[in-house]
Scaffold this motif. Structure first.
Motif, PDB file in Angstrom:
ATOM      1  N   ASN A   1       0.823  -1.199   0.000  1.00 19.64           N
ATOM      2  CA  ASN A   1       0.000   0.000   0.000  1.00 19.64           C
ATOM      3  C   ASN A   1       0.864   1.257   0.000  1.00 19.64           C
ATOM      4  O   ASN A   1       0.617   2.199  -0.762  1.00 19.64           O
ATOM      5  N   LYS A  12       2.745   1.976  -3.317  1.00 13.39           N
ATOM      6  CA  LYS A  12       1.932   2.498  -4.414  1.00 13.39           C
ATOM      7  C   LYS A  12       1.281   3.842  -4.087  1.00 13.39           C
ATOM      8  O   LYS A  12       0.457   4.344  -4.856  1.00 13.39           O
ATOM      9  N   SER A  13       1.637   4.425  -2.949  1.00 15.80           N
ATOM     10  CA  SER A  13       0.997   5.680  -2.541  1.00 15.80           C
ATOM     11  C   SER A  13       1.671   6.910  -3.138  1.00 15.80           C
ATOM     12  O   SER A  13       1.156   8.021  -3.007  1.00 15.80           O
ATOM     13  N   TYR A  14       2.829   6.736  -3.770  1.00 14.86           N
ATOM     14  CA  TYR A  14       3.528   7.849  -4.416  1.00 14.86           C
ATOM     15  C   TYR A  14       3.398   7.692  -5.927  1.00 14.86           C
ATOM     16  O   TYR A  14       3.848   6.692  -6.495  1.00 14.86           O
ATOM     17  N   SER A  15       2.810   8.657  -6.579  1.00 17.35           N
ATOM     18  CA  SER A  15       2.618   8.567  -8.026  1.00 17.35           C
ATOM     19  C   SER A  15       3.932   8.835  -8.757  1.00 17.35           C
ATOM     20  O   SER A  15       4.766   9.635  -8.314  1.00 17.35           O
ATOM     21  N   LYS A  16       4.113   8.139  -9.872  1.00 14.77           N
ATOM     22  CA  LYS A  16       5.280   8.306 -10.748  1.00 14.77           C
ATOM     23  C   LYS A  16       6.593   8.013 -10.039  1.00 14.77           C
ATOM     24  O   LYS A  16       7.640   8.578 -10.377  1.00 14.77           O
ATOM     25  N   ARG A  36       8.891   4.637  -8.409  1.00 18.80           N
ATOM     26  CA  ARG A  36       9.012   3.181  -8.293  1.00 18.80           C
ATOM     27  C   ARG A  36       8.578   2.733  -6.906  1.00 18.80           C
ATOM     28  O   ARG A  36       8.905   3.348  -5.901  1.00 18.80           O
ATOM     29  N   ASP A  37       7.821   1.636  -6.832  1.00 21.13           N
ATOM     30  CA  ASP A  37       7.235   1.189  -5.561  1.00 21.13           C
ATOM     31  C   ASP A  37       8.295   0.973  -4.485  1.00 21.13           C
ATOM     32  O   ASP A  37       8.129   1.408  -3.333  1.00 21.13           O
ATOM     33  N   ALA A  89       9.664   4.282  -3.186  1.00 11.64           N
ATOM     34  CA  ALA A  89       8.720   4.968  -2.307  1.00 11.64           C
ATOM     35  C   ALA A  89       8.708   4.335  -0.920  1.00 11.64           C
ATOM     36  O   ALA A  89       8.728   5.037   0.100  1.00 11.64           O
ATOM     37  N   GLN A 133       9.253  -2.637 -10.646  1.00 15.70           N
ATOM     38  CA  GLN A 133       8.732  -1.817  -9.550  1.00 15.70           C
ATOM     39  C   GLN A 133       9.371  -2.142  -8.204  1.00 15.70           C
ATOM     40  O   GLN A 133       9.197  -1.395  -7.251  1.00 15.70           O
ATOM     41  N   ARG A 154       2.993  13.348  -0.512  1.00 18.84           N
ATOM     42  CA  ARG A 154       3.488  12.247  -1.340  1.00 18.84           C
ATOM     43  C   ARG A 154       4.485  12.757  -2.368  1.00 18.84           C
ATOM     44  O   ARG A 154       4.358  12.532  -3.562  1.00 18.84           O
TER      45      ARG A 154
END
Length: 273
Positions: free
Chosen positions: A102, A105-109, A111-112, A115, A144, A221
């Motif tokens: 979770n 994936k909470s930061y757009s653009k 890499r998971d 983040a 990712q 974020r």
């Protein structure tokens, strides 16, 4: 916007809406509001924190209804759950449990894995005991999920990677509750399914109260900036009365909120003497 109090003969006509006299009594967050003291009448709102008895009751109910007796075997296996319980038992109590997928994936653009590393690194600098929950595909090199970044995360936090078919939420609840009432968890998940598994209204209300006081949701974020969380309050956001006063939380203009978010305004009603 005009605010009215509906009067019912014999019931509410002795009550006064103090906001008619002072607009700021419908208070947003401030130093006084954060402490739980009403800016209108000075009374203290009910604490968000569960009593030791309530905490143990809720912990037992979640273990019974969600972890052991719920539908978790459709999301994991008895063997994996046993492995996780033994893992938690072997660790000191955690300060924060992190939903790795979770948060990643909470930061757009971004890499998971980068983040997630950003969040874990900042929390680790505060000497907090961290547990990161994830799935096994996160430690298999992927566009990712970079192997070197995942290794850096594992150097700063304890990690448990469940099977790819498993869901993290039962593990997150188990680890957080077993670590004690001080432990918080980070996820933007609303936990609706698990609340629905609880067998009675009392337990659901306690779960909601516990969730409000323990769930941390990331608000900024932007990679490289200092991590900040949705503010957690010291008081409960339910309709409250002390006999001669009522405090009613509300939203303006049908604001939509997540379950871990809270109203920012209150209506203070006082009885005529």
């Amino acid at each position: 916007m005009e605010r009215t109090v509906h009067h019912h003969p014999g019931k509410t006509d002795k009550w006064t809406d103090k906001t008619k006299r002072k607009e700021n009594l419908l208070f947003p967050f401030s130093g006084e509001a954060q402490s739980g003291q009403c800016l209108g009448c000075g009374k203290t709102l009910e604490s968000i924190h569960l009593s030791p008895e309530e905490y143990e009751f809720l912990k037992g109910k979640i273990m019974k209804d969600v972890i052991d007796g719920g539908d978790q075997y459709r999301k994991t296996t008895p063997q994996e759950l046993k492995r996780f319980k033994e893992f938690v038992k072997s660790c000191p109590p955690f300060d924060i449990v992190i939903d790795g997928l979770n948060v990643g994936k909470s930061y757009s653009k971004v890499r998971d894995s980068r983040a997630l590393l950003h969040v874990v690194s900042q929390l680790a600098k505060q000497n907090l005991r961290l547990l990161v929950l994830g799935r096994k595909h996160m430690i298999t090199h992927h566009s990712q999920w970079r192997k070197n970044e995942m290794q850096m995360i594992q150097q700063q936090a304890r990690c448990f990677f469940a099977d790819n078919i498993s869901e993290d939420d039962p593990f997150l609840l188990y680890a957080t509750l077993n670590s004690g009432n001080h432990c918080k968890f980070i996820t933007n998940d609303l936990m609706r399914d698990h609340k629905a598994c609880l067998s009675d209204a009392k337990t659901q209300l306690l779960f909601f109260k516990w969730q409000q006081g323990h769930q941390l949701a990331i608000t900024n974020r932007f990679l490289g900036s200092k991590i900040t969380f949705q503010r957690t309050l010291s008081y409960d956001t339910v309709v409250q009365t002390t006999g001669d006063s009522w405090h009613i939380p509300y939203d303006e203009d049908l604001v939509k909120r997540c379950s871990y978010e809270v109203p920012t305004k209150w209506l203070c009603l006082q009885q005529h003497t």
